[in-house]
Design a protein around this motif. Structure first.
Motif, mmCIF file in Angstrom:
data_model
loop_
_atom_site.group_PDB
_atom_site.id
_atom_site.type_symbol
_atom_site.label_atom_id
_atom_site.label_comp_id
_atom_site.label_asym_id
_atom_site.label_seq_id
_atom_site.Cartn_x
_atom_site.Cartn_y
_atom_site.Cartn_z
ATOM 1 N N THR A 85 52.686 62.721 63.898
ATOM 2 C CA THR A 85 52.100 61.415 63.554
ATOM 3 C C THR A 85 52.895 60.654 62.490
ATOM 4 O O THR A 85 53.251 59.482 62.697
ATOM 5 N N PRO A 86 53.218 61.249 61.331
ATOM 6 C CA PRO A 86 54.030 60.508 60.351
ATOM 7 C C PRO A 86 55.409 60.151 60.890
ATOM 8 O O PRO A 86 55.955 59.090 60.577
ATOM 9 N N LEU A 87 55.960 61.047 61.726
ATOM 10 C CA LEU A 87 57.296 60.825 62.276
ATOM 11 C C LEU A 87 57.331 59.566 63.139
ATOM 12 O O LEU A 87 58.240 58.740 63.030
ATOM 13 N N PHE A 88 56.299 59.397 63.966
ATOM 14 C CA PHE A 88 56.270 58.252 64.874
ATOM 15 C C PHE A 88 55.912 56.961 64.146
ATOM 16 O O PHE A 88 56.364 55.884 64.519
ATOM 17 N N LEU A 89 55.100 57.071 63.090
ATOM 18 C CA LEU A 89 54.777 55.888 62.299
ATOM 19 C C LEU A 89 56.002 55.343 61.570
ATOM 20 O O LEU A 89 56.095 54.147 61.302
ATOM 21 N N GLY A 90 56.938 56.220 61.267
ATOM 22 C CA GLY A 90 58.124 55.791 60.525
ATOM 23 C C GLY A 90 59.384 55.734 61.364
ATOM 24 O O GLY A 90 60.495 55.737 60.824
ATOM 25 N N LEU A 91 59.223 55.627 62.681
ATOM 26 C CA LEU A 91 60.413 55.687 63.538
ATOM 27 C C LEU A 91 61.357 54.506 63.352
ATOM 28 O O LEU A 91 62.532 54.578 63.715
ATOM 29 N N PHE A 92 60.855 53.397 62.758
ATOM 30 C CA PHE A 92 61.741 52.248 62.514
ATOM 31 C C PHE A 92 62.940 52.662 61.659
ATOM 32 O O PHE A 92 64.031 52.085 61.781
ATOM 33 N N ALA A 93 62.735 53.651 60.789
ATOM 34 C CA ALA A 93 63.829 54.108 59.926
ATOM 35 C C ALA A 93 64.940 54.738 60.752
ATOM 36 O O ALA A 93 66.141 54.519 60.498
#
Length: 448
Positions: A130-138
Protein backbone atom coordinates in the motif's frame (compact mmCIF):
# COMPACT_ATOMS: atom_id res chain seq x y z
CA UNK A 1 27.30 9.37 -28.33
CA UNK A 2 28.52 10.15 -31.87
CA UNK A 3 32.02 8.68 -31.49
CA UNK A 4 33.46 5.16 -31.61
CA UNK A 5 30.55 2.87 -30.60
CA UNK A 6 32.61 0.44 -28.49
CA UNK A 7 33.97 3.33 -26.42
CA UNK A 8 30.53 4.91 -26.14
CA UNK A 9 28.87 1.69 -24.95
CA UNK A 10 31.59 1.13 -22.34
CA UNK A 11 31.61 4.71 -21.08
CA UNK A 12 27.83 4.88 -20.88
CA UNK A 13 27.38 1.38 -19.45
CA UNK A 14 29.59 1.78 -16.40
CA UNK A 15 27.74 4.71 -14.74
CA UNK A 16 24.37 3.17 -15.73
CA UNK A 17 25.60 -0.07 -14.18
CA UNK A 18 26.49 1.64 -10.93
CA UNK A 19 23.11 3.43 -10.91
CA UNK A 20 21.19 0.22 -11.54
CA UNK A 21 23.16 -1.76 -8.98
CA UNK A 22 22.38 0.98 -6.49
CA UNK A 23 18.70 0.75 -7.50
CA UNK A 24 18.77 -3.03 -7.07
CA UNK A 25 20.40 -2.61 -3.68
CA UNK A 26 17.03 -1.27 -2.46
CA UNK A 27 15.73 -4.80 -2.91
CA UNK A 28 18.76 -6.36 -1.23
CA UNK A 29 18.73 -3.97 1.73
CA UNK A 30 14.98 -4.37 2.22
CA UNK A 31 15.39 -8.15 2.06
CA UNK A 32 18.12 -8.19 4.69
CA UNK A 33 16.11 -6.10 7.16
CA UNK A 34 12.78 -7.80 6.44
CA UNK A 35 14.35 -11.22 7.06
CA UNK A 36 14.33 -10.34 10.75
CA UNK A 37 10.52 -10.16 10.63
CA UNK A 38 10.19 -13.88 9.82
CA UNK A 39 9.19 -16.21 6.99
CA UNK A 40 5.63 -14.82 6.64
CA UNK A 41 6.95 -11.29 6.02
CA UNK A 42 9.48 -12.56 3.45
CA UNK A 43 6.75 -14.49 1.64
CA UNK A 44 4.27 -11.59 1.86
CA UNK A 45 6.70 -9.18 0.22
CA UNK A 46 7.51 -11.88 -2.32
CA UNK A 47 3.86 -12.02 -3.34
CA UNK A 48 4.00 -8.24 -4.01
CA UNK A 49 6.98 -8.70 -6.37
CA UNK A 50 5.04 -9.12 -9.66
CA UNK A 51 2.85 -6.09 -8.86
CA UNK A 52 5.93 -4.03 -8.00
CA UNK A 53 7.44 -5.15 -11.31
CA UNK A 54 4.51 -3.51 -13.13
CA UNK A 55 5.19 -0.25 -11.28
CA UNK A 56 8.94 -0.36 -11.84
CA UNK A 57 8.51 -1.56 -15.41
CA UNK A 58 6.28 1.37 -16.31
CA UNK A 59 8.77 3.88 -14.94
CA UNK A 60 11.79 2.24 -16.58
CA UNK A 61 9.88 1.59 -19.81
CA UNK A 62 8.73 5.19 -20.21
CA UNK A 63 12.25 6.28 -19.34
CA UNK A 64 13.53 4.05 -22.15
CA UNK A 65 11.02 5.68 -24.48
CA UNK A 66 12.49 9.06 -23.57
CA UNK A 67 16.04 7.71 -24.02
CA UNK A 68 15.26 6.37 -27.48
CA UNK A 69 13.52 9.54 -28.68
CA UNK A 70 16.14 11.93 -27.31
CA UNK A 71 19.15 9.87 -28.42
CA UNK A 72 17.84 9.71 -32.00
CA UNK A 73 17.49 13.52 -31.94
CA UNK A 74 21.06 13.79 -30.63
CA UNK A 75 22.29 11.55 -33.46
CA UNK A 76 20.43 13.70 -36.00
CA UNK A 77 21.76 16.91 -34.35
CA UNK A 78 18.20 18.06 -33.63
CA UNK A 79 18.59 19.92 -30.32
CA UNK A 80 15.11 21.41 -30.38
CA UNK A 81 13.60 17.97 -30.99
CA UNK A 82 15.47 16.60 -27.96
CA UNK A 83 14.10 19.48 -25.83
CA UNK A 84 10.53 18.76 -26.89
CA UNK A 85 10.93 15.03 -26.31
CA UNK A 86 12.12 15.66 -22.73
CA UNK A 87 9.16 17.96 -21.97
CA UNK A 88 6.66 15.46 -23.36
CA UNK A 89 8.32 12.65 -21.38
CA UNK A 90 7.69 14.54 -18.12
CA UNK A 91 4.02 15.03 -19.00
CA UNK A 92 3.62 11.33 -19.81
CA UNK A 93 5.28 10.37 -16.50
CA UNK A 94 2.83 12.57 -14.57
CA UNK A 95 -0.25 11.08 -16.24
CA UNK A 96 1.06 7.52 -15.84
CA UNK A 97 1.73 8.11 -12.13
CA UNK A 98 -1.88 9.11 -11.46
CA UNK A 99 -3.39 6.23 -13.44
CA UNK A 100 -1.11 3.53 -12.02
CA UNK A 101 -1.60 4.66 -8.41
CA UNK A 102 -5.36 4.18 -8.69
CA UNK A 103 -5.16 0.88 -10.59
CA UNK A 104 -2.53 -0.81 -8.40
CA UNK A 105 -4.29 0.09 -5.16
CA UNK A 106 -7.50 -1.44 -6.49
CA UNK A 107 -6.02 -4.68 -7.79
CA UNK A 108 -3.36 -5.49 -5.18
CA UNK A 109 -5.44 -7.65 -2.78
CA UNK A 110 -7.23 -9.71 -5.48
CA UNK A 111 -3.89 -10.33 -7.19
CA UNK A 112 -2.13 -11.32 -3.97
CA UNK A 113 -4.88 -13.85 -3.26
CA UNK A 114 -4.67 -15.23 -6.80
CA UNK A 115 -0.93 -15.88 -6.30
CA UNK A 116 -1.70 -17.98 -3.22
CA UNK A 117 -1.23 -15.41 -0.44
CA UNK A 118 -3.39 -15.93 2.63
CA UNK A 119 -3.42 -15.32 6.35
CA UNK A 120 -0.33 -13.58 7.70
CA UNK A 121 1.54 -13.53 4.39
CA UNK A 122 -1.43 -11.72 2.77
CA UNK A 123 -1.54 -9.18 5.61
CA UNK A 124 2.22 -8.56 5.31
CA UNK A 125 1.93 -8.16 1.55
CA UNK A 126 -0.79 -5.51 1.85
CA UNK A 127 1.17 -3.69 4.57
CA UNK A 128 4.19 -3.55 2.27
CA UNK A 129 2.37 -2.81 -0.99
CA UNK A 130 0.00 0.00 0.00
CA UNK A 131 2.64 2.67 0.85
CA UNK A 132 4.67 1.58 -2.17
CA UNK A 133 1.81 2.19 -4.59
CA UNK A 134 0.80 5.47 -2.95
CA UNK A 135 4.31 6.78 -3.55
CA UNK A 136 4.92 5.36 -7.00
CA UNK A 137 5.24 8.87 -8.48
CA UNK A 138 8.73 8.92 -6.96
CA UNK A 139 9.75 5.86 -8.99
CA UNK A 140 8.15 7.27 -12.12
CA UNK A 141 10.03 10.55 -12.03
CA UNK A 142 13.26 9.00 -10.71
CA UNK A 143 13.53 6.35 -13.42
CA UNK A 144 11.91 8.53 -16.09
CA UNK A 145 14.23 11.44 -15.34
CA UNK A 146 17.20 9.06 -15.54
CA UNK A 147 15.95 8.06 -19.00
CA UNK A 148 16.06 11.69 -20.11
CA UNK A 149 19.65 12.02 -18.88
CA UNK A 150 20.63 8.74 -20.59
CA UNK A 151 19.15 9.98 -23.85
CA UNK A 152 21.56 12.92 -23.91
CA UNK A 153 24.50 10.74 -22.82
CA UNK A 154 24.72 12.11 -19.25
CA UNK A 155 24.93 8.94 -17.17
CA UNK A 156 27.01 10.21 -14.27
CA UNK A 157 24.46 12.56 -12.74
CA UNK A 158 21.78 9.88 -12.77
CA UNK A 159 24.29 7.79 -10.82
CA UNK A 160 24.91 10.61 -8.31
CA UNK A 161 21.18 10.97 -7.65
CA UNK A 162 20.91 7.24 -7.03
CA UNK A 163 23.81 7.32 -4.55
CA UNK A 164 21.85 9.86 -2.50
CA UNK A 165 18.73 7.70 -2.70
CA UNK A 166 20.41 4.45 -1.65
CA UNK A 167 22.22 6.14 1.23
CA UNK A 168 18.83 7.38 2.49
CA UNK A 169 17.25 3.95 2.12
CA UNK A 170 20.08 2.26 4.00
CA UNK A 171 19.70 4.75 6.84
CA UNK A 172 15.89 4.73 6.99
CA UNK A 173 15.17 0.98 6.68
CA UNK A 174 16.14 -0.05 10.23
CA UNK A 175 14.63 3.15 11.65
CA UNK A 176 11.23 2.68 10.00
CA UNK A 177 11.07 -1.13 10.31
CA UNK A 178 12.31 -1.63 13.88
CA UNK A 179 12.79 1.63 15.81
CA UNK A 180 9.41 3.04 14.73
CA UNK A 181 7.93 -0.48 14.72
CA UNK A 182 6.33 -0.19 11.26
CA UNK A 183 7.43 -3.65 10.12
CA UNK A 184 6.84 -4.45 6.44
CA UNK A 185 5.24 -1.04 5.85
CA UNK A 186 8.44 0.58 7.14
CA UNK A 187 10.48 -1.07 4.39
CA UNK A 188 8.29 0.35 1.63
CA UNK A 189 8.08 3.78 3.29
CA UNK A 190 11.87 3.96 3.45
CA UNK A 191 12.04 3.07 -0.25
CA UNK A 192 9.52 5.78 -1.20
CA UNK A 193 11.20 8.53 0.85
CA UNK A 194 14.54 7.58 -0.68
CA UNK A 195 13.12 7.58 -4.21
CA UNK A 196 11.68 11.05 -3.66
CA UNK A 197 15.23 12.17 -2.92
CA UNK A 198 16.54 10.82 -6.25
CA UNK A 199 13.63 12.20 -8.29
CA UNK A 200 13.98 15.63 -6.66
CA UNK A 201 17.67 15.88 -7.52
CA UNK A 202 17.12 14.91 -11.18
CA UNK A 203 14.17 17.27 -11.63
CA UNK A 204 16.19 20.06 -10.01
CA UNK A 205 18.89 19.65 -12.67
CA UNK A 206 16.41 19.53 -15.54
CA UNK A 207 13.79 22.09 -14.49
CA UNK A 208 15.47 24.54 -12.11
CA UNK A 209 19.25 24.56 -12.57
CA UNK A 210 18.76 23.92 -16.32
CA UNK A 211 22.35 22.81 -16.97
CA UNK A 212 21.47 19.70 -18.96
CA UNK A 213 21.77 19.29 -22.74
CA UNK A 214 17.98 19.22 -23.04
CA UNK A 215 16.27 22.49 -22.14
CA UNK A 216 12.74 21.98 -20.82
CA UNK A 217 10.55 25.09 -20.99
CA UNK A 218 7.26 24.22 -19.29
CA UNK A 219 5.87 27.76 -19.60
CA UNK A 220 5.89 27.63 -23.39
CA UNK A 221 5.07 23.94 -23.65
CA UNK A 222 2.91 22.95 -26.62
CA UNK A 223 1.61 19.43 -26.84
CA UNK A 224 2.64 17.57 -29.99
CA UNK A 225 0.95 14.21 -30.49
CA UNK A 226 3.68 13.10 -32.90
CA UNK A 227 6.37 13.50 -30.23
CA UNK A 228 4.22 11.77 -27.61
CA UNK A 229 3.63 8.85 -29.99
CA UNK A 230 7.37 8.64 -30.69
CA UNK A 231 8.08 8.25 -26.97
CA UNK A 232 5.18 5.88 -26.37
CA UNK A 233 5.92 3.62 -29.35
CA UNK A 234 9.02 2.54 -27.39
CA UNK A 235 7.87 3.40 -23.87
CA UNK A 236 4.64 1.37 -23.88
CA UNK A 237 6.17 -1.83 -25.30
CA UNK A 238 9.15 -1.39 -22.94
CA UNK A 239 6.71 -1.03 -20.03
CA UNK A 240 4.79 -4.04 -21.31
CA UNK A 241 8.10 -5.91 -21.20
CA UNK A 242 7.95 -5.73 -17.42
CA UNK A 243 4.23 -6.51 -17.41
CA UNK A 244 4.99 -9.71 -19.31
CA UNK A 245 7.73 -10.52 -16.83
CA UNK A 246 5.30 -9.78 -14.02
CA UNK A 247 2.80 -12.21 -15.53
CA UNK A 248 5.57 -14.79 -15.82
CA UNK A 249 6.55 -14.28 -12.16
CA UNK A 250 2.88 -14.66 -11.24
CA UNK A 251 2.93 -18.11 -12.85
CA UNK A 252 6.17 -18.97 -11.03
CA UNK A 253 4.57 -17.96 -7.72
CA UNK A 254 1.51 -20.11 -8.42
CA UNK A 255 3.66 -23.11 -9.39
CA UNK A 256 5.99 -22.67 -6.40
CA UNK A 257 3.13 -22.10 -3.96
CA UNK A 258 1.47 -25.33 -5.11
CA UNK A 259 4.72 -27.26 -4.65
CA UNK A 260 6.46 -25.68 -1.67
CA UNK A 261 3.90 -23.38 -0.02
CA UNK A 262 5.12 -20.40 2.02
CA UNK A 263 8.57 -22.01 2.39
CA UNK A 264 9.03 -22.25 -1.39
CA UNK A 265 7.84 -18.67 -1.92
CA UNK A 266 10.25 -17.37 0.74
CA UNK A 267 13.16 -19.27 -0.85
CA UNK A 268 12.30 -18.03 -4.36
CA UNK A 269 11.81 -14.44 -3.16
CA UNK A 270 15.17 -14.36 -1.40
CA UNK A 271 17.07 -15.95 -4.29
CA UNK A 272 15.28 -13.74 -6.79
CA UNK A 273 16.57 -10.64 -5.00
CA UNK A 274 20.13 -11.67 -5.78
CA UNK A 275 19.22 -12.76 -9.32
CA UNK A 276 17.65 -9.36 -10.04
CA UNK A 277 20.71 -7.68 -8.55
CA UNK A 278 22.91 -9.73 -10.92
CA UNK A 279 20.72 -8.79 -13.90
CA UNK A 280 21.26 -5.06 -13.32
CA UNK A 281 24.75 -4.86 -14.91
CA UNK A 282 23.41 -6.69 -17.98
CA UNK A 283 20.45 -4.30 -18.15
CA UNK A 284 22.90 -1.38 -17.88
CA UNK A 285 24.91 -2.68 -20.82
CA UNK A 286 21.66 -3.04 -22.76
CA UNK A 287 20.64 0.53 -21.88
CA UNK A 288 23.98 1.80 -23.18
CA UNK A 289 23.44 -0.17 -26.40
CA UNK A 290 19.98 1.44 -26.73
CA UNK A 291 21.41 4.95 -26.41
CA UNK A 292 24.36 4.38 -28.77
CA UNK A 293 22.37 2.40 -31.35
CA UNK A 294 19.68 5.10 -31.27
CA UNK A 295 22.28 7.75 -31.97
CA UNK A 296 23.83 5.63 -34.77
CA UNK A 297 20.39 5.01 -36.28
CA UNK A 298 19.59 8.73 -36.13
CA UNK A 299 22.89 9.45 -37.88
CA UNK A 300 22.12 6.67 -40.44
CA UNK A 301 25.38 4.88 -39.62
CA UNK A 302 24.79 1.15 -40.11
CA UNK A 303 28.38 0.21 -39.24
CA UNK A 304 28.21 1.91 -35.83
CA UNK A 305 24.81 0.33 -35.22
CA UNK A 306 26.19 -3.17 -35.81
CA UNK A 307 29.34 -2.57 -33.78
CA UNK A 308 27.45 -1.17 -30.78
CA UNK A 309 25.31 -4.34 -30.65
CA UNK A 310 28.22 -6.78 -31.00
CA UNK A 311 30.28 -4.99 -28.36
CA UNK A 312 27.28 -4.95 -26.00
CA UNK A 313 26.79 -8.70 -26.53
CA UNK A 314 30.45 -9.49 -25.80
CA UNK A 315 30.44 -7.18 -22.78
CA UNK A 316 27.22 -8.77 -21.49
CA UNK A 317 28.47 -12.35 -21.88
CA UNK A 318 31.76 -11.54 -20.13
CA UNK A 319 30.06 -9.75 -17.25
CA UNK A 320 27.34 -12.39 -16.95
CA UNK A 321 29.95 -15.13 -16.73
CA UNK A 322 31.86 -13.34 -13.97
CA UNK A 323 28.68 -12.73 -11.95
CA UNK A 324 27.56 -16.35 -12.37
CA UNK A 325 30.87 -17.66 -11.02
CA UNK A 326 30.53 -15.43 -7.94
CA UNK A 327 26.90 -16.39 -7.27
CA UNK A 328 27.52 -20.13 -7.68
CA UNK A 329 30.74 -20.17 -5.63
CA UNK A 330 29.39 -18.10 -2.74
CA UNK A 331 25.74 -19.16 -2.84
CA UNK A 332 25.62 -20.55 0.75
CA UNK A 333 27.15 -17.40 2.23
CA UNK A 334 24.95 -15.09 0.16
CA UNK A 335 21.84 -17.08 1.12
CA UNK A 336 22.48 -16.34 4.78
CA UNK A 337 21.92 -12.63 4.13
CA UNK A 338 18.19 -13.43 3.96
CA UNK A 339 18.03 -16.30 6.45
CA UNK A 340 19.99 -15.34 9.54
CA UNK A 341 17.35 -15.99 12.22
CA UNK A 342 16.17 -19.26 13.78
CA UNK A 343 12.84 -18.89 12.00
CA UNK A 344 14.45 -18.53 8.56
CA UNK A 345 17.64 -20.65 8.82
CA UNK A 346 15.94 -23.62 7.11
CA UNK A 347 15.70 -21.51 3.93
CA UNK A 348 19.49 -21.45 3.35
CA UNK A 349 19.76 -24.79 1.41
CA UNK A 350 16.78 -23.91 -0.82
CA UNK A 351 18.08 -20.39 -1.59
CA UNK A 352 21.54 -21.85 -2.30
CA UNK A 353 20.05 -24.37 -4.73
CA UNK A 354 18.14 -21.61 -6.51
CA UNK A 355 21.28 -19.50 -6.99
CA UNK A 356 23.42 -22.39 -8.20
CA UNK A 357 20.88 -23.45 -10.84
CA UNK A 358 18.71 -20.50 -11.91
CA UNK A 359 21.66 -18.11 -12.32
CA UNK A 360 23.41 -20.31 -14.90
CA UNK A 361 21.45 -18.43 -17.59
CA UNK A 362 23.17 -15.10 -16.88
CA UNK A 363 26.00 -15.22 -19.48
CA UNK A 364 23.66 -15.76 -22.43
CA UNK A 365 21.06 -13.46 -20.90
CA UNK A 366 23.69 -10.75 -21.44
CA UNK A 367 23.49 -11.39 -25.19
CA UNK A 368 19.70 -11.35 -25.08
CA UNK A 369 19.60 -8.08 -23.12
CA UNK A 370 21.84 -6.27 -25.61
CA UNK A 371 19.63 -7.52 -28.43
CA UNK A 372 16.34 -6.45 -26.81
CA UNK A 373 17.64 -2.97 -26.05
CA UNK A 374 18.95 -2.63 -29.60
CA UNK A 375 15.34 -2.85 -30.84
CA UNK A 376 14.34 -0.08 -28.43
CA UNK A 377 17.23 2.10 -29.60
CA UNK A 378 16.12 1.98 -33.23
CA UNK A 379 12.48 2.59 -32.31
CA UNK A 380 11.24 -1.01 -32.61
CA UNK A 381 9.69 -1.28 -29.16
CA UNK A 382 7.16 -3.90 -30.20
CA UNK A 383 9.97 -6.21 -31.33
CA UNK A 384 11.59 -5.92 -27.91
CA UNK A 385 8.23 -6.72 -26.30
CA UNK A 386 7.76 -9.74 -28.57
CA UNK A 387 11.07 -11.20 -27.42
CA UNK A 388 10.17 -10.67 -23.76
CA UNK A 389 6.98 -12.65 -24.36
CA UNK A 390 8.94 -15.37 -26.17
CA UNK A 391 11.56 -15.57 -23.41
CA UNK A 392 9.45 -15.34 -20.27
CA UNK A 393 6.05 -16.73 -21.31
CA UNK A 394 6.58 -19.16 -24.19
CA UNK A 395 9.94 -20.59 -23.11
CA UNK A 396 10.46 -20.05 -19.38
CA UNK A 397 6.93 -20.45 -18.00
CA UNK A 398 6.52 -23.55 -20.17
CA UNK A 399 9.86 -24.99 -19.00
CA UNK A 400 9.12 -24.38 -15.30
CA UNK A 401 5.69 -26.01 -15.60
CA UNK A 402 6.93 -29.03 -17.54
CA UNK A 403 9.92 -29.69 -15.29
CA UNK A 404 8.49 -28.60 -11.94
CA UNK A 405 4.93 -29.87 -12.17
CA UNK A 406 4.60 -32.01 -15.31
CA UNK A 407 7.63 -34.19 -14.55
CA UNK A 408 7.13 -33.72 -10.79
CA UNK A 409 10.71 -32.53 -10.18
CA UNK A 410 9.48 -30.05 -7.57
CA UNK A 411 11.35 -26.84 -6.77
CA UNK A 412 14.54 -28.02 -8.45
CA UNK A 413 12.52 -28.45 -11.66
CA UNK A 414 11.34 -24.83 -11.36
CA UNK A 415 14.93 -23.63 -10.94
CA UNK A 416 16.14 -25.66 -13.96
CA UNK A 417 13.21 -24.37 -16.02
CA UNK A 418 14.11 -20.76 -15.22
CA UNK A 419 17.64 -21.25 -16.53
CA UNK A 420 16.77 -23.41 -19.56
CA UNK A 421 13.98 -21.20 -20.92
CA UNK A 422 16.03 -18.02 -20.70
CA UNK A 423 19.13 -19.58 -22.31
CA UNK A 424 17.26 -20.88 -25.35
CA UNK A 425 15.32 -17.65 -25.89
CA UNK A 426 18.45 -15.49 -25.56
CA UNK A 427 20.26 -17.45 -28.28
CA UNK A 428 17.34 -17.00 -30.68
CA UNK A 429 17.05 -13.30 -29.76
CA UNK A 430 20.70 -12.69 -30.68
CA UNK A 431 20.27 -14.42 -34.05
CA UNK A 432 17.20 -12.31 -34.85
CA UNK A 433 18.98 -9.10 -33.78
CA UNK A 434 21.77 -9.74 -36.26
CA UNK A 435 19.16 -10.33 -38.96
CA UNK A 436 17.42 -7.06 -37.99
CA UNK A 437 20.68 -5.10 -38.21
CA UNK A 438 21.39 -6.63 -41.63
CA UNK A 439 17.97 -5.48 -42.89
CA UNK A 440 18.42 -1.96 -41.46
CA UNK A 441 21.83 -1.63 -43.11
CA UNK A 442 20.38 -2.72 -46.45
CA UNK A 443 17.58 -0.15 -46.10
CA UNK A 444 20.04 2.62 -45.22
CA UNK A 445 22.26 1.74 -48.20
CA UNK A 446 19.26 1.67 -50.54
CA UNK A 447 17.99 5.09 -49.40
CA UNK A 448 21.35 6.84 -49.87
Amino acid sequence: MRGKPETAVKKLAIPIMISMLLTASYNIIDGIWVAGLGQAAIAGIGFVTPIFMILNGASVGLGNGATSSISRCVGAKDHEGANKSAAHALLILLIASIILTIVLLLIQEPLLRSYGASGQSLAEGIKYGTPLFLGLFAFMFGNGGSGILRGEGDMKRAMYAMIVSVALNTLLDPIFIYILGLGSAGASLATIVSSIGAASVILYWILIKKDTYVKVDLKNFKYDSKIARDILKVGIPASMDMLMMSIAVSFYLIFISSIGGEFGIAAFTSGQRLYLFAIMPLTAIGSAVAAVSGSAFGARNGDYLSRSHLYGVKFGIAFGTAVTIILVAFAPQLSMLFAYTEDTAALVPAITQFLQIACLCLPLTGAGMASSFLYQGVGKGTTSLAWTIIREILFTVAATYILGIGLNWGLIGIWIGLATGRILASILNFIYARYTIKKIRQDLDTSV
